[in-house]
Design a protein around this motif. Structure first.
Motif, PDB file in Angstrom:
ATOM      1  N   TYR A 178      -9.112  -6.174   2.709  1.00 12.08           N
ATOM      2  CA  TYR A 178      -7.687  -6.005   2.961  1.00 12.08           C
ATOM      3  C   TYR A 178      -7.372  -6.481   4.371  1.00 12.08           C
ATOM      4  CZ  TYR A 178      -3.211  -3.764   3.820  1.00 12.08           C
ATOM      5  OH  TYR A 178      -1.906  -3.530   4.145  1.00 12.08           O
ATOM      6  N   ARG A 229       0.792  -1.218   0.000  1.00  8.60           N
ATOM      7  CA  ARG A 229       0.000   0.000   0.000  1.00  8.60           C
ATOM      8  C   ARG A 229       0.830   1.276   0.000  1.00  8.60           C
ATOM      9  NH1 ARG A 229      -5.461  -0.245   3.464  1.00  8.60           N
ATOM     10  NH2 ARG A 229      -6.696  -1.046   1.765  1.00  8.60           N
ATOM     11  N   GLU A 262      -4.150  -6.600   7.038  1.00 10.32           N
ATOM     12  CA  GLU A 262      -2.793  -6.135   7.294  1.00 10.32           C
ATOM     13  C   GLU A 262      -1.965  -7.265   7.897  1.00 10.32           C
ATOM     14  OE1 GLU A 262      -0.583  -2.567   9.764  1.00 10.32           O
ATOM     15  OE2 GLU A 262      -2.750  -2.555   9.525  1.00 10.32           O
ATOM     16  N   ASP A 273       2.705  -5.174   2.641  1.00 11.24           N
ATOM     17  CA  ASP A 273       2.106  -4.692   3.884  1.00 11.24           C
ATOM     18  C   ASP A 273       0.916  -5.523   4.326  1.00 11.24           C
ATOM     19  OD1 ASP A 273       3.852  -2.453   3.796  1.00 11.24           O
ATOM     20  OD2 ASP A 273       2.501  -1.488   2.396  1.00 11.24           O
ATOM     21  N   GLY A 274       0.329  -6.265   3.419  1.00 11.93           N
ATOM     22  CA  GLY A 274      -0.851  -7.055   3.749  1.00 11.93           C
ATOM     23  C   GLY A 274      -1.267  -7.849   2.528  1.00 11.93           C
TER      24      GLY A 274
END
Length: 86
Positions: free
Chosen positions: A62, A46, A64, A53-54
């Motif tokens: 989404y 991101r 994380e 990041d995820g």
């Protein structure tokens, strides 16, 4: 001039006809899922730093990546004994 134009058009048609293939190439199967990966998800970066990041799950949500906190940075080096004093 018209001979050159016709020759150019004929050469272009001949060159592009090589790209028009009607054969269906077999599709290779997907590679196996590696350790720690979740099947059906897509990695997400991101903030654009190149580190994941995820991930996005198949339903579009989404998630994380949760990991341990980073260790503190090392202390600065002591001042040098050489150089200007005083």
């Amino acid at each position: 001039m018209k001979i050159r134009l016709l020759g150019l058009l004929g050469g272009t048609a001949l060159a592009l006809s090589a790209c028009a293939s009607t054969r269906d190439e077999p599709v290779a199967p997907a590679p196996p899922v590696g350790p720690g990966a979740i099947s059906g998800t897509v990695a997400a970066d991101r903030n654009g730093d190149g580190i994941v990041d995820g991930y996005y799950s198949p339903d579009g949500m989404y998630h994380e990546v949760q990991g341990p906190p980073c260790p503190p940075p090392p202390p600065p080096p002591p001042p040098s004994r050489r150089g200007e004093r005083g």
